[in-house]
Write a protein that holds these residues in place. Structure first.
Motif, PDB file in Angstrom:
ATOM      1  N   GLY A  29      38.815  40.461  44.073  1.00  0.00           N
ATOM      2  CA  GLY A  29      37.942  41.593  43.783  1.00  0.00           C
ATOM      3  C   GLY A  29      36.956  41.843  44.917  1.00  0.00           C
ATOM      4  O   GLY A  29      36.660  40.952  45.714  1.00  0.00           O
ATOM      5  N   ILE A  30      36.436  43.062  44.962  1.00  0.00           N
ATOM      6  CA  ILE A  30      35.472  43.458  45.999  1.00  0.00           C
ATOM      7  C   ILE A  30      34.413  44.353  45.373  1.00  0.00           C
ATOM      8  O   ILE A  30      34.740  45.304  44.648  1.00  0.00           O
ATOM      9  N   ILE A  31      33.144  44.042  45.691  1.00  0.00           N
ATOM     10  CA  ILE A  31      32.030  44.867  45.204  1.00  0.00           C
ATOM     11  C   ILE A  31      30.917  44.827  46.247  1.00  0.00           C
ATOM     12  O   ILE A  31      30.741  43.816  46.936  1.00  0.00           O
ATOM     13  N   ALA A  32      30.194  45.928  46.393  1.00  0.00           N
ATOM     14  CA  ALA A  32      29.199  46.023  47.469  1.00  0.00           C
ATOM     15  C   ALA A  32      27.901  46.661  46.987  1.00  0.00           C
ATOM     16  O   ALA A  32      27.908  47.537  46.117  1.00  0.00           O
ATOM     17  N   TRP A  67      37.732  42.633  35.676  1.00  0.00           N
ATOM     18  CA  TRP A  67      38.411  41.567  36.418  1.00  0.00           C
ATOM     19  C   TRP A  67      38.899  40.473  35.457  1.00  0.00           C
ATOM     20  O   TRP A  67      39.984  39.945  35.608  1.00  0.00           O
ATOM     21  N   ASP A  68      38.061  40.172  34.469  1.00  0.00           N
ATOM     22  CA  ASP A  68      38.405  39.105  33.522  1.00  0.00           C
ATOM     23  C   ASP A  68      39.576  39.491  32.628  1.00  0.00           C
ATOM     24  O   ASP A  68      40.286  38.626  32.110  1.00  0.00           O
ATOM     25  N   LYS A  73      44.341  37.022  36.905  1.00  0.00           N
ATOM     26  CA  LYS A  73      42.952  37.137  37.374  1.00  0.00           C
ATOM     27  C   LYS A  73      42.868  37.005  38.897  1.00  0.00           C
ATOM     28  O   LYS A  73      43.653  36.276  39.514  1.00  0.00           O
ATOM     29  N   PRO A  74      41.934  37.701  39.519  1.00  0.00           N
ATOM     30  CA  PRO A  74      41.716  37.539  40.959  1.00  0.00           C
ATOM     31  C   PRO A  74      41.403  36.084  41.303  1.00  0.00           C
ATOM     32  O   PRO A  74      40.779  35.372  40.517  1.00  0.00           O
ATOM     33  N   LYS A  75      41.826  35.653  42.496  1.00  0.00           N
ATOM     34  CA  LYS A  75      41.542  34.281  42.931  1.00  0.00           C
ATOM     35  C   LYS A  75      40.074  34.104  43.282  1.00  0.00           C
ATOM     36  O   LYS A  75      39.521  33.014  43.197  1.00  0.00           O
ATOM     37  N   PHE A  76      39.425  35.205  43.706  1.00  0.00           N
ATOM     38  CA  PHE A  76      38.011  35.158  44.064  1.00  0.00           C
ATOM     39  C   PHE A  76      37.482  36.586  44.141  1.00  0.00           C
ATOM     40  O   PHE A  76      38.255  37.555  44.070  1.00  0.00           O
ATOM     41  N   GLY A 325      36.703  47.274  43.351  1.00  0.00           N
ATOM     42  CA  GLY A 325      38.147  47.310  43.515  1.00  0.00           C
ATOM     43  C   GLY A 325      38.772  45.938  43.423  1.00  0.00           C
ATOM     44  O   GLY A 325      38.089  44.911  43.429  1.00  0.00           O
ATOM     45  N   THR A 326      40.093  45.936  43.303  1.00  0.00           N
ATOM     46  CA  THR A 326      40.893  44.717  43.372  1.00  0.00           C
ATOM     47  C   THR A 326      41.944  44.926  44.453  1.00  0.00           C
ATOM     48  O   THR A 326      42.632  45.956  44.462  1.00  0.00           O
TER      49      THR A 326
END
Length: 359
Positions: A29-32, A67-68, A73-76, A325-326
């Motif tokens: 995942g990515i968040i800013a 994400w959950d 699930k995303p690795k990080f 985003g993922t």
């Protein structure tokens, strides 16, 4: 008979689609620019955009929940900096706001990798950050397979050290976090050597009384809320990337400040973005550079084939929308599934050959 053939054709088509869409190796995942503060909405520095300080916490909660709920699930998660807003300082709520945000992130039960932006340094000293949960360097690999000639003189003094590390979540892939405020006047002790160097450089490039003003500048990035990367850190970056070249890895580099003019407004670039960009372009392993800072976001692919993504800021995302985003990693491409203001993209990796860069 015709119906049977039609069914066979449909089944063949479905099978072909399945073959064309293999499972990704992994996702993240990515968040800013969350920039949370428990204050009313207000305008940005230029008085042109609304900032939703309290609602940024709500949007983070929604991102964590989504994400959950993903089947795999995303690795990080990459948190690209400016996790809480500088307005926490006059309110004396920096510690409280950070604790609130981190508590939401910890509900996800997967690692967050944290970048430091200008708002981290408005709120905290470097020493505090190094001892806080925003220091995710303990997640760095215990690297055995990479031989890196690192300049250990950088790490002898807390006042002069930079915050950077790398990790490999899957064979053949590496993520390199860099410190875009290594050279900075907001992130350094005023008695440190790097503070003196940074102030001298900033005043040479920016004669304005207000060092946050780009008025009349030939190089608009030389403002106080930006920073740069030292020669020692550039050497370290090159060492890591050279080792990844040898191992035939694919590397994503992450920093708070963008480094390519076509992916951002010029005022948001790192001070020495051309040097950083040149270093990355010289290593065939680099496939992408991710940044925050410019809340409008942006995207470009440079002449060497590196994808530059500047992610939209949560802080300026209206309550009815989203901005995260993922990313799904494949053998030949990465696919961004964007939410809300973050657009989805399919990004093919560069061909792995060194090319003459065009800035």
């Amino acid at each position: 008979m015709a119906t049977h053939k039609r069914a066979e054709t449909l089944m063949d088509s479905v099978c072909e689609d399945m073959e064309e869409k293999p499972e990704p190796y992994f996702s993240f995942g990515i968040i800013a620019d969350i920039q949370y503060a428990d204050i009313d909405n207000g305008y940005n520095f230029m008085k042109t955009r609304m900032r939703y300080y309290r609602n940024s916490l709500t949007l983070l909660k929604e991102a964590v929940q989504e994400w959950d709920s993903e089947s795999t699930k995303p690795k990080f998660i990459l948190q690209l900096g400016d996790i809480i807003d500088g307005f926490n300082v006059p309110q004396k709520t920096s510690d409280t706001s950070l604790a609130i945000i981190l508590a939401e992130m910890e509900k996800l039960k997967i690692p967050f990798h944290h970048i430091w932006g200008n708002h981290e340094f408005y709120n905290f000293k470097r020493k505090y950050l190094m001892e806080s949960k925003l220091n995710s360097k303990p997640l760095e690999d215990e690297i055995g397979q990479l031989t890196i000639n690192e300049d250990t003189s950088e790490t002898r003094s807390d006042q002069e050290s930079f915050y950077g590390y790398h990790f490999s979540p899957y064979p053949g892939f590496r993520f390199l976090l860099i410190d875009c405020y290594d050279l900075s006047v907001i992130g350094r002790d005023t008695m440190s050597i790097k503070y003196g160097m940074s102030l001298k450089l900033l005043k040479e490039k920016n004669p304005n009384e207000d060092l946050n003003s780009p008025r009349g500048l030939e190089e608009e990035q030389f403002v106080q809320f930006n920073g740069g990367v030292s020669g020692a850190q550039l050497n370290w970056i090159n060492s890591v990337l050279a080792s990844s070249d040898e191992q035939d890895e694919k590397v994503v580099v992450i920093g708070h400040l963008p480094i390519h003019l076509d992916s951002t407004d010029a005022i948001c670039l790192a001070w020495n973005y051309k040097e950083i960009l040149s270093a990355l372009q010289s290593h065939p392993c680099v496939i992408g550079y991710f940044a925050g800072h410019d809340h409008d976001g942006g995207y470009s692919v440079d002449a060497s084939g590196i994808h530059h993504i500047t992610f939209k800021g949560v802080i300026e995302t209206p309550p009815e929308n989203q901005a995260f985003g993922t990313m799904y990693m494949y053998e030949d491409k990465m696919v961004l599934k964007g939410r809300g203001l973050v657009l989805s993209k399919t990004l093919h990796y560069r061909n792995g050959r060194k090319e003459e860069p065009v800035h």
